[in-house]
Design an enzyme around this catalytic site. Structure first.
Site, PDB file in Angstrom:
ATOM      1  N   THR A 177      -5.087  -7.640  11.053  1.00  0.00           N
ATOM      2  CA  THR A 177      -5.066  -6.184  10.410  1.00  0.00           C
ATOM      3  C   THR A 177      -5.025  -5.004  11.203  1.00  0.00           C
ATOM      4  O   THR A 177      -4.279  -4.074  10.747  1.00  0.00           O
ATOM      5  CB  THR A 177      -6.922  -6.330  10.070  1.00  0.00           C
ATOM      6  OG1 THR A 177      -7.447  -7.407   9.653  1.00  0.00           O
ATOM      7  CG2 THR A 177      -7.456  -4.902   9.364  1.00  0.00           C
ATOM      8  N   ARG A 198      -0.866 -14.451   4.991  1.00  0.00           N
ATOM      9  CA  ARG A 198      -1.608 -13.819   5.999  1.00  0.00           C
ATOM     10  C   ARG A 198      -0.737 -13.911   7.278  1.00  0.00           C
ATOM     11  O   ARG A 198      -0.873 -12.977   8.138  1.00  0.00           O
ATOM     12  CB  ARG A 198      -3.102 -14.199   6.136  1.00  0.00           C
ATOM     13  CG  ARG A 198      -3.752 -13.580   5.117  1.00  0.00           C
ATOM     14  CD  ARG A 198      -5.152 -13.986   5.112  1.00  0.00           C
ATOM     15  NE  ARG A 198      -5.793 -13.209   6.176  1.00  0.00           N
ATOM     16  CZ  ARG A 198      -6.380 -11.994   5.819  1.00  0.00           C
ATOM     17  NH1 ARG A 198      -6.359 -11.580   4.896  1.00  0.00           N
ATOM     18  NH2 ARG A 198      -6.934 -11.552   6.987  1.00  0.00           N
ATOM     19  N   ARG A 224       2.901  -6.334   9.445  1.00  0.00           N
ATOM     20  CA  ARG A 224       2.192  -5.091   9.952  1.00  0.00           C
ATOM     21  C   ARG A 224       2.467  -4.664  11.431  1.00  0.00           C
ATOM     22  O   ARG A 224       2.437  -3.277  11.822  1.00  0.00           O
ATOM     23  CB  ARG A 224       0.766  -5.609   9.968  1.00  0.00           C
ATOM     24  CG  ARG A 224      -0.075  -5.344   8.705  1.00  0.00           C
ATOM     25  CD  ARG A 224      -1.317  -6.383   8.504  1.00  0.00           C
ATOM     26  NE  ARG A 224      -1.930  -6.227   7.242  1.00  0.00           N
ATOM     27  CZ  ARG A 224      -2.987  -6.628   6.944  1.00  0.00           C
ATOM     28  NH1 ARG A 224      -3.637  -7.580   7.804  1.00  0.00           N
ATOM     29  NH2 ARG A 224      -3.690  -6.536   5.759  1.00  0.00           N
ATOM     30  N   PHE A 283     -15.169   3.604   8.397  1.00  0.00           N
ATOM     31  CA  PHE A 283     -13.931   3.958   7.875  1.00  0.00           C
ATOM     32  C   PHE A 283     -13.891   3.826   6.538  1.00  0.00           C
ATOM     33  O   PHE A 283     -12.360   4.088   5.860  1.00  0.00           O
ATOM     34  CB  PHE A 283     -12.682   3.315   8.718  1.00  0.00           C
ATOM     35  CG  PHE A 283     -13.197   1.931   8.631  1.00  0.00           C
ATOM     36  CD1 PHE A 283     -12.698   0.797   7.497  1.00  0.00           C
ATOM     37  CD2 PHE A 283     -13.634   1.059   9.591  1.00  0.00           C
ATOM     38  CE1 PHE A 283     -12.945  -0.320   7.650  1.00  0.00           C
ATOM     39  CE2 PHE A 283     -13.749  -0.428   9.756  1.00  0.00           C
ATOM     40  CZ  PHE A 283     -13.374  -1.193   8.712  1.00  0.00           C
ATOM     41  N   HIS A 314      -1.897  -5.410   1.760  1.00  0.00           N
ATOM     42  CA  HIS A 314      -3.098  -6.262   1.736  1.00  0.00           C
ATOM     43  C   HIS A 314      -2.914  -7.697   1.220  1.00  0.00           C
ATOM     44  O   HIS A 314      -1.898  -7.657   0.418  1.00  0.00           O
ATOM     45  CB  HIS A 314      -3.976  -5.640   0.527  1.00  0.00           C
ATOM     46  CG  HIS A 314      -5.149  -6.327   0.152  1.00  0.00           C
ATOM     47  ND1 HIS A 314      -6.228  -6.399   1.145  1.00  0.00           N
ATOM     48  CD2 HIS A 314      -5.347  -7.340  -0.384  1.00  0.00           C
ATOM     49  CE1 HIS A 314      -7.229  -7.407   0.792  1.00  0.00           C
ATOM     50  NE2 HIS A 314      -6.749  -7.969  -0.330  1.00  0.00           N
ATOM     51  N   ASN A 340      -1.667  -0.241   7.449  1.00  0.00           N
ATOM     52  CA  ASN A 340      -1.134  -1.606   7.686  1.00  0.00           C
ATOM     53  C   ASN A 340      -0.255  -2.236   6.608  1.00  0.00           C
ATOM     54  O   ASN A 340       0.007  -3.409   6.630  1.00  0.00           O
ATOM     55  CB  ASN A 340      -2.175  -2.747   8.271  1.00  0.00           C
ATOM     56  CG  ASN A 340      -3.272  -2.826   7.379  1.00  0.00           C
ATOM     57  OD1 ASN A 340      -3.106  -2.563   6.079  1.00  0.00           O
ATOM     58  ND2 ASN A 340      -4.298  -3.308   7.787  1.00  0.00           N
ATOM     59  N   LYS A 394       1.001  -1.248  -0.069  1.00  0.00           N
ATOM     60  CA  LYS A 394      -0.081   0.068   0.032  1.00  0.00           C
ATOM     61  C   LYS A 394       0.781   1.401   0.049  1.00  0.00           C
ATOM     62  O   LYS A 394       2.118   1.101   0.173  1.00  0.00           O
ATOM     63  CB  LYS A 394      -0.898   0.106   1.320  1.00  0.00           C
ATOM     64  CG  LYS A 394      -1.748  -1.365   1.299  1.00  0.00           C
ATOM     65  CD  LYS A 394      -2.822  -1.171   2.498  1.00  0.00           C
ATOM     66  CE  LYS A 394      -3.812  -2.168   2.577  1.00  0.00           C
ATOM     67  NZ  LYS A 394      -4.617  -2.056   3.824  1.00  0.00           N
TER      68      LYS A 394
HETATM   69  P1  TYD Z   1     -10.250  -6.145   6.408  1.00  0.00           P
HETATM   70  O1  TYD Z   1     -10.615  -6.257   4.877  1.00  0.00           O
HETATM   71  O2  TYD Z   1     -11.224  -6.119   7.345  1.00  0.00           O
HETATM   72  O3  TYD Z   1      -9.017  -6.539   6.764  1.00  0.00           O
HETATM   73  P2  TYD Z   1      -7.663  -7.294   5.944  1.00  0.00           P
HETATM   74  O4  TYD Z   1      -7.076  -5.953   5.225  1.00  0.00           O
HETATM   75  O5  TYD Z   1      -6.784  -7.709   7.183  1.00  0.00           O
HETATM   76  O6  TYD Z   1      -8.297  -8.325   5.245  1.00  0.00           O
HETATM   77  O7  TYD Z   1     -10.206  -4.243   6.341  1.00  0.00           O
HETATM   78  C1  TYD Z   1      -9.596  -3.529   5.193  1.00  0.00           C
HETATM   79  C2  TYD Z   1      -8.677  -2.440   5.365  1.00  0.00           C
HETATM   80  O8  TYD Z   1      -9.389  -1.501   6.297  1.00  0.00           O
HETATM   81  C3  TYD Z   1      -7.561  -2.996   6.598  1.00  0.00           C
HETATM   82  O9  TYD Z   1      -6.644  -3.214   5.827  1.00  0.00           O
HETATM   83  C4  TYD Z   1      -7.311  -1.625   7.142  1.00  0.00           C
HETATM   84  C5  TYD Z   1      -8.938  -0.936   7.274  1.00  0.00           C
HETATM   85  N1  TYD Z   1      -9.511  -0.899   8.462  1.00  0.00           N
HETATM   86  C6  TYD Z   1      -9.418   0.065   9.383  1.00  0.00           C
HETATM   87  O10 TYD Z   1      -8.875   0.890   9.272  1.00  0.00           O
HETATM   88  N2  TYD Z   1     -10.159   0.085  10.496  1.00  0.00           N
HETATM   89  C7  TYD Z   1     -10.503  -1.038  10.796  1.00  0.00           C
HETATM   90  O11 TYD Z   1     -11.415  -0.984  12.037  1.00  0.00           O
HETATM   91  C8  TYD Z   1     -10.768  -2.235  10.068  1.00  0.00           C
HETATM   92  C9  TYD Z   1     -11.470  -3.542  10.384  1.00  0.00           C
HETATM   93  C10 TYD Z   1     -10.087  -2.373   8.701  1.00  0.00           C
END
Ligand code: TYD
Length: 167
Positions: free
Chosen positions: A97, A91, A108, A58, A125, A122, A10
């Site tokens: 996350t 992962r 992360r 968000f 992806h 983070n 990212k």
């Molecule tokens: P998500 O698809 O739930 O997680 P992942 O990327 O681990 O599969 O969330 C997408 C992105 O949204 C995540 O990488 C960071 C952001 N995010 C927030 O900023 N706040 C939050 O509470 C969550 C759940 C995600």
């Protein structure tokens, strides 16, 4: 089971010059990279990518984040890794996350942060399961950009097709 997984580095990862570190960490998996490119992320692409989060508070912030608007880096690096248990392996290396909850040695946990407005920056992806990986890979890549045949394709004849070529 052999699987494909979409990885995005990212805009925060690119701004912090973490590409090398992240690829080195991912190389521990011994998976094969079958596609890689830099992408300028449109609003449409970002919204499609995160469409399952459309109702989250968000959502607008993560769309801006993926487009690079928070980091002055309007690009992401997109890669496809392929091989045995690719999703779990990637992962696990990426970590949770929420970067504050991610194991400190994970990508992360090492490089992520939570902004003052609450966005989880983070760094990477990683697709969450097989069906999401397929959906995301088809969204980010065309078949000819991938060096193996991952999914069924079809041939389409374009009658009038404008494309840019080298001058
Ligand atoms: P998500 O698809 O739930 O997680 P992942 O990327 O681990 O599969 O969330 C997408 C992105 O949204 C995540 O990488 C960071 C952001 N995010 C927030 O900023 N706040 C939050 O509470 C969550 C759940 C995600």
């Amino acid at each position: 089971m052999d699987q494909a997984v979409l990885i995005l580095i990212k805009p925060d990862g690119l701004k912090k010059s973490l590409t090398g570190n992240i690829l080195t960490r991912l190389s521990e998996t011994k998976l094969e990279i079958v596609a890689a490119k830099m992408v300028r992320v449109t609003q449409n692409l970002a919204e499609e990518h995160y469409k399952h989060l459309k109702d989250k508070p968000f959502f607008n912030e993560i769309i801006k984040y993926l487009q690079g608007e928070l980091h002055d880096r309007k690009k992401v690096m997109a890669l496809i890794y392929w091989g045995n248990e690719a999703i779990k392996k990637c992962r696990d290396l990426a970590g949770s996350t929420n970067p504050e909850e991610a194991e400190s040695t994970s990508i992360r946990g090492s490089y992520g942060r939570i902004t003052t407005s609450g966005v989880y920056e983070n760094v990477v992806h990683v697709s969450s399961n097989d069906s999401e990986a397929e959906r995301e890979i088809k969204l980010w890549f065309s078949p000819e950009e991938i060096i193996v045949d991952l999914y069924a394709t079809q041939d389409i004849v374009h009658k009038e097709f404008k494309a840019r070529s080298w001058a």
